[in-house]
Write an enzyme that holds these catalytic residues in place. Structure first.
Site, PDB file in Angstrom:
ATOM      1  N   ARG A 194       0.806  -1.239   0.000  1.00  0.00           N
ATOM      2  CA  ARG A 194       0.000   0.000   0.000  1.00  0.00           C
ATOM      3  C   ARG A 194       0.830   1.275   0.000  1.00  0.00           C
ATOM      4  O   ARG A 194       0.345   2.330   0.402  1.00  0.00           O
ATOM      5  CB  ARG A 194      -0.985   0.031   1.162  1.00  0.00           C
ATOM      6  N   LYS A 235       2.254  12.076 -10.131  1.00  0.00           N
ATOM      7  CA  LYS A 235       1.356  11.266 -10.960  1.00  0.00           C
ATOM      8  C   LYS A 235       2.118  10.034 -11.412  1.00  0.00           C
ATOM      9  O   LYS A 235       3.184  10.151 -12.030  1.00  0.00           O
ATOM     10  CB  LYS A 235       0.878  12.055 -12.178  1.00  0.00           C
ATOM     11  N   ARG A 265      -4.156  22.791 -11.475  1.00  0.00           N
ATOM     12  CA  ARG A 265      -3.194  21.865 -12.094  1.00  0.00           C
ATOM     13  C   ARG A 265      -3.592  21.493 -13.525  1.00  0.00           C
ATOM     14  O   ARG A 265      -2.741  21.137 -14.347  1.00  0.00           O
ATOM     15  CB  ARG A 265      -3.027  20.606 -11.216  1.00  0.00           C
ATOM     16  N   HIS A 273      -2.353  20.013 -24.755  1.00  0.00           N
ATOM     17  CA  HIS A 273      -2.422  18.553 -24.672  1.00  0.00           C
ATOM     18  C   HIS A 273      -3.650  17.937 -25.339  1.00  0.00           C
ATOM     19  O   HIS A 273      -3.584  16.804 -25.804  1.00  0.00           O
ATOM     20  CB  HIS A 273      -2.323  18.093 -23.211  1.00  0.00           C
ATOM     21  N   HIS A 280       5.485  12.820 -27.829  1.00  0.00           N
ATOM     22  CA  HIS A 280       4.536  13.568 -27.004  1.00  0.00           C
ATOM     23  C   HIS A 280       4.869  15.068 -26.972  1.00  0.00           C
ATOM     24  O   HIS A 280       3.998  15.903 -27.202  1.00  0.00           O
ATOM     25  CB  HIS A 280       4.517  12.993 -25.586  1.00  0.00           C
TER      26      HIS A 280
END
Ligand code: NAD
Ligand code: MG
Length: 364
Positions: free
Chosen positions: A123, A145, A243, A250, A267
């Site tokens: 976890r 992220k 954010r 994008h 990208h």
């Protein structure tokens, strides 16, 4: 001999705050990063391209610990759930306890997968980012992220899990191909375009030095982009609001990447063209003037980034792809646009026809 002091950025997230070190010789400066390890177990995740180049530098700092390496094959296709399971099996094989640490040595693919594996093991255990692409240094290694792709789409599974430290050793950029380096510059330019006009002006003045990978300019560019991003992340860690601005370019960019089947544009290249299209749409909607678009276009061109939609793209198909974006509401599009350099905004209710007009003009 003591290594030179790195430039340091602090990501301020209370008890989960962490330093980002930017400079030369940092992989070999193990005294610095080893102090962040809590236990005796370390899994170094990397890939088959990066490990032969840089794993040895990290390994020298792991003397006396119980550690092993976990190597992915190279490429976005390997940022998969199956490889998370393999990484977790490697942690099990080590007998990793809750004080273990995962080190991610590589680009964004390695960082995202290693970070997510660290978030899952028992976890959540520590991980340290050691980014080796410019894109990973200025973007993916900071902000927490993590995640992997599914056959149904990119980055569909993930977790917010902040690293313990980010070690951006710019010596590793020496082997990074030019195209990958420039794709990273697109994410630097993006930060300035969203919310830091003085930084944008600095980039204009130093575009030549950056294209030539001048060390001082590179460190300064990474640091300024990360100071901006760290501020945004500190204010809105889980993307409830501000954010989302980091997605400038994008929605257009992802559509271009997808339409090109991820082989035409990297990208960062998609983001470069996407930012320009967002600027043109902002102009069309009366939000911003043509001079800002022109400055952006010039900066992209002088840093060697694409500033036009490559031949062969279909405007209707791109719009259809953009409509799939998670930010949309029924019927209209929700996009990140700007009121000029350094003043990006989230704009809802954008009509498809306006987007189509910009795409048609860009592709004609
Ligand atoms: P990548 O990890 O695929 O690296 C690009 C290429 O460079 C690879 O072939 C890699 O093996 C090679 N490479 C890496 N370091 C090298 C070095 N020092 N010398 C020579 N070759 C080297 O791609 P990337 O652009 O670093 O990252 C893209 C990934 O990051 C995507 O999966 C994207 O979704 C993710 N991402 C995540 C975030 C986030 O916030 N988590 C943000 C942006 C992007
Ligand atoms: Mg991006």
């Amino acid at each position: 001999m003591n290594p030179p002091s790195p430039t340091t950025i602090d990501v301020a997230l209370g008890a989960r705050s962490y330093p980002v070190w930017i400079g030369r010789g940092l992989l070999g400066d193990s005294a610095r990063w080893r102090a962040m390890l809590r236990g005796r177990h370390v899994l170094v995740a990397s890939n088959t391209t990066v490990a032969p180049l840089y794993l040895e530098r990290v390994a020298r700092g792991l003397d006396g610990l119980q550690w092993s390496s976990f190597l992915l094959d190279d490429g976005e296709a390997h940022k998969s759930f199956a490889n998370v399971e393999r990484a977790l099996a490697a942690l099990a094989g080590l007998g990793a306890t809750r004080d273990a640490c995962v080190i991610a040595l590589g680009g964004g693919v390695v960082g995202d997968l290693a970070g997510f594996s660290a978030a899952c093991w028992m976890r959540g255990i520590d991980f340290i980012q050691m980014p080796t692409t410019l894109l990973a240094m200025v973007d993916s290694s900071v902000g927490g992220k993590t995640g992997v792709n599914l056959p149904a789409g990119k980055n569909l599974v993930g977790a917010f899990h902040q690293p313990r430290a980010v070690v951006a050793d710019i010596d590793t950029l020496a082997t990074l191909p030019d195209r990958e380096y420039r794709a990273g510059l697109a994410e630097v330019i993006k930060g300035a375009a969203i919310g830091d006009e003085p930084f944008f002006a600095w980039l204009e003045a130093h575009a030549g030095a950056l294209a030539a990978r001048d060390e001082t300019a590179v460190v300064e560019a990474i640091a300024r982009k990360l100071r901006y991003k760290a501020g945004v992340v500190a204010r809105d860690e889980t993307e409830q609001g501000e954010r989302a601005l980091l997605n400038l370019g994008h929605t257009f960019g992802h559509a271009l990447e997808t339409a090109g089947r991820y082989t035409t544009l990297l990208h960062g290249e998609g983001v470069a063209v996407g930012m320009l299209l967002a600027a043109r749409l902002s102009e069309r909607l009366g939000m911003a003037g043509a001079a800002d678009t022109a400055r952006l276009q010039r900066l992209l061109e002088t840093t060697g980034l694409p500033a036009a939609v490559p031949a062969g793209f279909d405007p209707e198909q791109l719009l259809a792809l953009m409509r799939l974006d998670k930010k949309n509401t029924a019927g209209t599009l929700r996009l990140i646009l700007w009121r000029g350099i350094g003043r990006a905004e989230i704009v809802g209710g954008v009509a498809g026809e306006e987007v189509l007009a910009v795409l048609r003009e860009a592709i004609a």
